[in-house]
Design a protein around this motif. Sequence first.
Motif, mmCIF file in Angstrom:
data_model
loop_
_atom_site.group_PDB
_atom_site.id
_atom_site.type_symbol
_atom_site.label_atom_id
_atom_site.label_comp_id
_atom_site.label_asym_id
_atom_site.label_seq_id
_atom_site.Cartn_x
_atom_site.Cartn_y
_atom_site.Cartn_z
ATOM 1 N N ILE A 57 0.834 -1.200 0.000
ATOM 2 C CA ILE A 57 0.000 0.000 0.000
ATOM 3 C C ILE A 57 0.870 1.252 0.000
ATOM 4 C CG2 ILE A 57 -1.789 1.268 1.243
ATOM 5 C CD1 ILE A 57 -2.642 -1.414 -0.116
ATOM 6 N N ARG A 58 2.009 1.187 0.670
ATOM 7 C CA ARG A 58 2.910 2.339 0.713
ATOM 8 C C ARG A 58 3.332 2.763 -0.689
ATOM 9 N NH1 ARG A 58 7.450 2.939 5.324
ATOM 10 N NH2 ARG A 58 7.778 5.194 5.103
ATOM 11 N N LYS A 59 3.427 1.821 -1.605
ATOM 12 C CA LYS A 59 3.839 2.122 -2.976
ATOM 13 C C LYS A 59 2.814 2.987 -3.713
ATOM 14 C CE LYS A 59 6.298 -2.312 -3.388
ATOM 15 N NZ LYS A 59 6.310 -3.628 -4.072
ATOM 16 N N SER A 60 1.575 3.015 -3.212
ATOM 17 C CA SER A 60 0.509 3.744 -3.904
ATOM 18 C C SER A 60 0.342 5.173 -3.416
ATOM 19 C CB SER A 60 -0.827 3.000 -3.728
ATOM 20 O OG SER A 60 -0.767 1.709 -4.291
ATOM 21 N N VAL A 61 1.094 5.563 -2.396
ATOM 22 C CA VAL A 61 0.933 6.897 -1.820
ATOM 23 C C VAL A 61 1.193 7.989 -2.854
ATOM 24 C CG1 VAL A 61 1.836 8.523 -0.113
ATOM 25 C CG2 VAL A 61 1.407 6.149 0.532
ATOM 26 N N GLY A 62 2.251 7.812 -3.650
ATOM 27 C CA GLY A 62 2.565 8.795 -4.689
ATOM 28 C C GLY A 62 1.480 8.898 -5.738
ATOM 29 N N ASP A 63 0.875 7.766 -6.104
ATOM 30 C CA ASP A 63 -0.205 7.775 -7.103
ATOM 31 C C ASP A 63 -1.420 8.540 -6.590
ATOM 32 O OD1 ASP A 63 1.262 6.139 -8.884
ATOM 33 O OD2 ASP A 63 0.644 4.351 -7.783
ATOM 34 N N LEU A 64 -1.721 8.373 -5.320
ATOM 35 C CA LEU A 64 -2.860 9.088 -4.740
ATOM 36 C C LEU A 64 -2.627 10.592 -4.779
ATOM 37 C CD1 LEU A 64 -3.504 6.810 -1.630
ATOM 38 C CD2 LEU A 64 -5.007 7.047 -3.614
ATOM 39 N N GLY A 65 -1.427 11.021 -4.400
ATOM 40 C CA GLY A 65 -1.116 12.445 -4.398
ATOM 41 C C GLY A 65 -1.133 13.050 -5.778
ATOM 42 N N ALA A 66 -0.619 12.310 -6.755
ATOM 43 C CA ALA A 66 -0.573 12.823 -8.131
ATOM 44 C C ALA A 66 -1.968 12.968 -8.724
ATOM 45 C CB ALA A 66 0.266 11.890 -8.997
ATOM 46 N N ALA A 67 -2.911 12.162 -8.244
ATOM 47 C CA ALA A 67 -4.251 12.150 -8.842
ATOM 48 C C ALA A 67 -5.112 13.326 -8.402
ATOM 49 C CB ALA A 67 -4.952 10.837 -8.497
ATOM 50 N N ASP A 68 -4.927 13.812 -7.166
ATOM 51 C CA ASP A 68 -5.818 14.893 -6.732
ATOM 52 C C ASP A 68 -5.086 16.123 -6.190
ATOM 53 O OD1 ASP A 68 -4.960 14.150 -4.217
ATOM 54 O OD2 ASP A 68 -6.909 13.488 -3.485
ATOM 55 N N LYS A 69 -3.771 16.209 -6.473
ATOM 56 C CA LYS A 69 -2.984 17.419 -6.164
ATOM 57 C C LYS A 69 -2.881 17.696 -4.669
ATOM 58 C CE LYS A 69 -3.004 17.825 -10.623
ATOM 59 N NZ LYS A 69 -1.903 17.238 -11.413
ATOM 60 N N HIS A 70 -3.057 16.678 -3.866
ATOM 61 C CA HIS A 70 -2.858 16.800 -2.426
ATOM 62 C C HIS A 70 -1.641 15.986 -2.023
ATOM 63 C CE1 HIS A 70 -6.428 18.921 -0.776
ATOM 64 N NE2 HIS A 70 -7.019 18.498 -1.882
ATOM 65 N N VAL A 71 -1.137 16.274 -0.841
ATOM 66 C CA VAL A 71 -0.029 15.503 -0.292
ATOM 67 C C VAL A 71 -0.598 14.403 0.598
ATOM 68 C CG1 VAL A 71 2.020 15.566 1.185
ATOM 69 C CG2 VAL A 71 1.535 17.462 -0.376
ATOM 70 N N TYR A 72 -0.124 13.184 0.416
ATOM 71 C CA TYR A 72 -0.516 12.061 1.252
ATOM 72 C C TYR A 72 0.683 11.602 2.073
ATOM 73 C CZ TYR A 72 -4.988 11.421 -1.187
ATOM 74 O OH TYR A 72 -6.253 11.591 -1.688
ATOM 75 N N MET A 73 0.428 11.226 3.318
ATOM 76 C CA MET A 73 1.481 10.712 4.193
ATOM 77 C C MET A 73 1.224 9.243 4.504
ATOM 78 S SD MET A 73 1.967 13.648 7.103
ATOM 79 C CE MET A 73 0.206 13.636 7.483
ATOM 80 N N PHE A 74 2.302 8.495 4.644
ATOM 81 C CA PHE A 74 2.223 7.114 5.104
ATOM 82 C C PHE A 74 2.806 7.083 6.516
ATOM 83 C CE2 PHE A 74 3.715 2.823 5.813
ATOM 84 C CZ PHE A 74 2.703 2.033 5.274
ATOM 85 N N VAL A 75 2.007 6.660 7.472
ATOM 86 C CA VAL A 75 2.404 6.686 8.880
ATOM 87 C C VAL A 75 2.354 5.266 9.430
ATOM 88 C CG1 VAL A 75 1.923 7.635 11.161
ATOM 89 C CG2 VAL A 75 1.389 8.989 9.111
ATOM 90 N N GLU A 76 3.446 4.804 9.989
ATOM 91 C CA GLU A 76 3.475 3.509 10.672
ATOM 92 C C GLU A 76 2.957 3.713 12.090
ATOM 93 O OE1 GLU A 76 7.170 1.071 9.701
ATOM 94 O OE2 GLU A 76 7.749 3.092 9.031
ATOM 95 N N MET A 77 1.880 3.035 12.430
ATOM 96 C CA MET A 77 1.210 3.295 13.696
ATOM 97 C C MET A 77 2.089 2.967 14.890
ATOM 98 S SD MET A 77 -1.522 4.669 12.712
ATOM 99 C CE MET A 77 -2.303 4.836 14.292
ATOM 100 N N ASP A 78 2.922 1.926 14.789
ATOM 101 C CA ASP A 78 3.741 1.576 15.947
ATOM 102 C C ASP A 78 4.883 2.556 16.186
ATOM 103 O OD1 ASP A 78 5.357 0.879 13.845
ATOM 104 O OD2 ASP A 78 5.541 -1.237 14.379
ATOM 105 N N LYS A 79 5.047 3.513 15.267
ATOM 106 C CA LYS A 79 6.043 4.563 15.473
ATOM 107 C C LYS A 79 5.457 5.748 16.248
ATOM 108 C CE LYS A 79 9.325 2.541 13.061
ATOM 109 N NZ LYS A 79 9.657 2.976 11.703
ATOM 110 N N LEU A 80 4.150 5.741 16.425
ATOM 111 C CA LEU A 80 3.483 6.823 17.161
ATOM 112 C C LEU A 80 3.234 6.399 18.602
ATOM 113 C CD1 LEU A 80 0.692 8.031 14.685
ATOM 114 C CD2 LEU A 80 2.932 9.067 15.063
#
Length: 358
Positions: A57-80
């Motif tokens: 799923i992390r590989k798709s983050v860039g595709d999501l951002g490119a499609a709607d001109k927003h920035v998307y973040m990938f956050v690992e929950m165990d790092k929070l």
Amino acid sequence: MTIENLLDKPLSPWMKGGGPDEDIVLSSRVRLARNLEDVPFPGRADGQTLAAVAGEIRKSVGDLGAADKHVYMFVEMDKLPQLERNVLVEKHIISPHHADDDGHRALVVRDDAAVSIMVNEEDHLRIQCLVPGLNLQEAFALANRVDDLLEAKHTFAFHESAGYLTACPTNAGTGMRASVMLHLPALVLTSQINRIVAAATQLGLAVRGLYGEGTEAIGNIFQISNQITLGHSEQDIIDNLQTIARQVVQQERVAREALTKKSADALADRVWRAYGVLCYARSISGQEAMSLLSEVRLGIDLELITGVEAAVFNELLVTTRPNFLQKIAGREEISPGERDRLRAQLIREKLKEGKPDA
């Protein structure tokens, strides 16, 4: 944008108001449950499998951002830290279940928090889209675009008869849960809310509290959502919930009008007393704060209190919650008494920004 920015801001952009019937409907949400084909559901998968899902799923983050001109973040929950995960729950970005300290859970979130994707919650993906007001069609359109982008990159588990396959059988079919969050103080004050809840349940809908399943309706805020996903099209679900939500909105408007006509002085006294307590209290519990804030918001909507923005209510819904208060305090733990004093202080400061007309 960083996760710290997202955590520190009291209001996500979708919470600032706007949209149809914004005085009663705080938000509309569409959530899609999706699972990768031939991969065990999270409840049956081992750590290696879940890590692989998150990596894909992390590989798709860039595709999501490119499609709607927003920035998307990938956050690992165990790092929070647990506190920050709980703040994400209070901001309606993740579910309480997703905040649990289990490995290989992740979050993909758009810079305005209108789109969030929980990775390895009950299903591999929980795609959530939030918009202000009663606008389920817009939320559905946004969720559909995100779903299409992800499905172009990943093959989802799908059965010709059963539809999308999900961990919980009640989500199979469309895999879609649509909901509206409503502020219904007049129906509560006129003792009609139980009738509304019973009617909605008979129509196949679920009525829950502020944070969804298993939570109480504090602050006179209720979530109404569909329960059935199998055998109905996405559009049918949206149309049915939109119709029911409009009826509930109309019932709330009728109740507000009745309160205004039959007991105008008593209602004005009630909302101004609530405002006065919030303006001067030095210590206040979360439950009392939510109740009084609800009455002040009703006073603002009915123009009994002017000069105070309705968005103040939305902001204080977040900033007065226990975990957000603890984050503001900047310490790992604060006592209940300290929290109640800090809550009262934040409310006083926020209400002083706008001086109402008496």
